[in-house]
Design an enzyme around this catalytic site. Structure first.
Site, PDB file in Angstrom:
ATOM      1  N   HIS A 117      15.850 -13.359 -18.365  1.00 27.99           N
ATOM      2  CA  HIS A 117      15.523 -13.287 -19.623  1.00 27.99           C
ATOM      3  C   HIS A 117      15.141 -14.735 -20.321  1.00 27.99           C
ATOM      4  CE1 HIS A 117      17.415 -12.165 -23.956  1.00 27.99           C
ATOM      5  NE2 HIS A 117      17.741 -12.679 -24.153  1.00 27.99           N
ATOM      6  N   ASP A 138      27.803 -15.834 -17.875  1.00 26.37           N
ATOM      7  CA  ASP A 138      26.827 -14.551 -18.504  1.00 26.37           C
ATOM      8  C   ASP A 138      27.718 -13.895 -17.994  1.00 26.37           C
ATOM      9  OD1 ASP A 138      25.762 -12.793 -19.469  1.00 26.37           O
ATOM     10  OD2 ASP A 138      23.393 -12.918 -18.772  1.00 26.37           O
ATOM     11  N   CYS A 170      25.056 -17.220 -22.495  1.00 29.25           N
ATOM     12  CA  CYS A 170      24.145 -16.107 -23.888  1.00 29.25           C
ATOM     13  C   CYS A 170      24.246 -15.755 -24.634  1.00 29.25           C
ATOM     14  CB  CYS A 170      23.081 -15.188 -22.876  1.00 29.25           C
ATOM     15  SG  CYS A 170      23.483 -14.140 -22.235  1.00 29.25           S
ATOM     16  N   ARG A 181      17.350 -18.750 -30.822  1.00 29.28           N
ATOM     17  CA  ARG A 181      16.477 -18.186 -30.405  1.00 29.28           C
ATOM     18  C   ARG A 181      15.618 -17.838 -31.030  1.00 29.28           C
ATOM     19  NH1 ARG A 181      18.998 -13.817 -27.292  1.00 29.28           N
ATOM     20  NH2 ARG A 181      16.735 -13.365 -26.993  1.00 29.28           N
TER      21      ARG A 181
HETATM   22  N1   CP Z   1      21.357 -13.010 -25.550  1.00 30.88           N
HETATM   23  C1   CP Z   1      20.770 -12.401 -25.796  1.00 30.88           C
HETATM   24  O1   CP Z   1      19.914 -11.424 -25.726  1.00 30.88           O
HETATM   25  O2   CP Z   1      22.221 -10.838 -26.905  1.00 30.88           O
HETATM   26  P1   CP Z   1      21.090  -9.756 -27.779  1.00 30.88           P
HETATM   27  O3   CP Z   1      21.804  -8.920 -26.009  1.00 30.88           O
HETATM   28  O4   CP Z   1      22.391  -9.894 -28.352  1.00 30.88           O
HETATM   29  O5   CP Z   1      20.211  -9.780 -28.309  1.00 30.88           O
HETATM   30  N1  NVA Z   2      22.975 -10.718 -18.189  1.00 31.75           N
HETATM   31  C1  NVA Z   2      23.066  -9.913 -19.399  1.00 31.75           C
HETATM   32  C2  NVA Z   2      21.828 -10.243 -21.066  1.00 31.75           C
HETATM   33  C3  NVA Z   2      22.506 -10.143 -22.189  1.00 31.75           C
HETATM   34  C4  NVA Z   2      21.790 -10.914 -23.022  1.00 31.75           C
HETATM   35  C5  NVA Z   2      22.232  -8.338 -19.481  1.00 31.75           C
HETATM   36  O1  NVA Z   2      21.027  -7.964 -19.207  1.00 31.75           O
HETATM   37  O2  NVA Z   2      23.706  -7.357 -20.520  1.00 31.75           O
END
Ligand code: CP
Ligand code: NVA
Length: 308
Positions: free
Chosen positions: A134, A225, A266, A294
């Site tokens: 990510h 996370d 995040c 972001r």
């Molecule tokens: N942190 C993040 O990417 O959030 P979303 O899944 O809401 O885009």
């Molecule tokens: N680790 C999480 C991040 C979300 C932004 C997922 O992949 O669901």
């Protein structure tokens, strides 16, 4: 083609330039009347496809708003709106989309999908999250730390809990931004060796520490996370919860870090699972700045991709 796929694939100087551009675009907007905000429109005439094969709040809205602030236009598509994932190959989708749009932002499952999209697209592709990485999130996190505490170089970042896609991008960033990264969580949920080996080979100081007290010693930044990521099977959630419960970030845990340590997540967070509400809402938490950044950092990433 300047794709933005994984942090380790982008030159460290370019990453640094992207963060600087994000900071200057953010500060340029501060205090300006709404009427003055849209005078600079570097993406005027550009059409951006935002494709989401998984749910999203921040990524979807911040990219959409960011494109509009830069004067471009968006088409937002979900898995159900497209032939992608319903029989049409990724390569064919990439070729067709490239005839319509100037940039593709893709959130998908397998990392291979984003690489195949980038291979066959003739326009830049940005990774909006895969099961494994990510990068846009971690660029916003680096920017956020620097806004509050200055350079991340040589600082100690402690990743607590599941070694997720965000953790993998933190590992890649540790090599590019020269910070130390300690993973503190169960051995079963450690980040993949591939990411660890890359970071170590690139000279990053990566350590593993199962004991949370020892891990937090000297921490400048504490990050966690969700325990169950979007691609994780719900069938194993109780086993994961049992493994991760000792790694919940609480006020007591934050007290083990440096007194001025920051807390990041995040989002979306599950209050009372990976982190308690008092930490989320406490004075060390910079989660809302992360979410805001972001927007700024992705505007800079898009401009970098499009050379605008
Ligand atoms: N942190 C993040 O990417 O959030 P979303 O899944 O809401 O885009
Ligand atoms: N680790 C999480 C991040 C979300 C932004 C997922 O992949 O669901």
């Amino acid at each position: 083609m300047p794709h933005f796929l994984e942090i380790f694939r982008t030159d460290a100087n370019d990453l640094r330039r992207i963060i600087a551009a994000a900071k200057s675009m953010k500060s340029a907007r501060l205090g300006l009347p709404k009427a003055a905000l849209d005078q600079k429109r570097p993406l005027a005439g550009h059409m951006i496809a935002l494709i989401f094969e998984k749910p999203s709040t921040r990524t979807r809205v911040s990219f959409d708003v960011g494109v509009r602030q830069l004067g471009g236009e968006t088409i937002v598509l979900s898995r159900n709106d497209m032939q992608l994932g319903h029989g049409e190959t990724i390569a064919d989708s990439a070729r067709v989309l490239s005839r319509y749009v100037d940039l593709i932002v893709l959130r998908t499952f397998e990392e291979a999908v984003i690489h195949e999209m980038a291979e066959y697209a003739t326009v830049p592709v940005i990774n909006g999250l895969t099961n494994r990485t990510h990068p846009c999130q971690v660029m916003a996190d680096v920017m956020t730390f620097e806004e509050h505490r200055g350079s991340l170089a040589d600082k100690k970042v402690v990743w607590v809990g599941d070694g997720t896609n965000v953790c993998a991008s933190f590992l890649q960033a540790s090599a590019k931004f020269d910070f130390k990264l300690t993973y503190c969580g169960p051995t079963e949920l450690r980040p993949d060796d591939e990411f660890v080996n890359f970071a170590v080979a690139a000279g990053a100081a990566v350590t593993f520490e199962r004991d949370i007290e020892r891990a937090m010693d000297g921490a400048d930044l504490v990050v966690t996370d969700t325990w169950i990521s979007m691609h994780d099977s719900k069938d194993t959630s109780s086993e994961r919860e049992a493994l991760l419960r000792p790694y919940q970030v609480t006020e007591a845990v934050m007290r083990l870090a440096k007194a001025d340590a920051l807390f990041m997540h995040c989002l979306p967070a599950h209050r009372g699972e990976e982190v308690t509400s008092d930490v989320m809402d406490g004075s060390q938490s910079v989660i809302w700045d992360e979410a805001e950044n972001r927007l700024h950092v992705q505007k800079a990433i898009m401009r970098w991709c499009l050379n605008q």
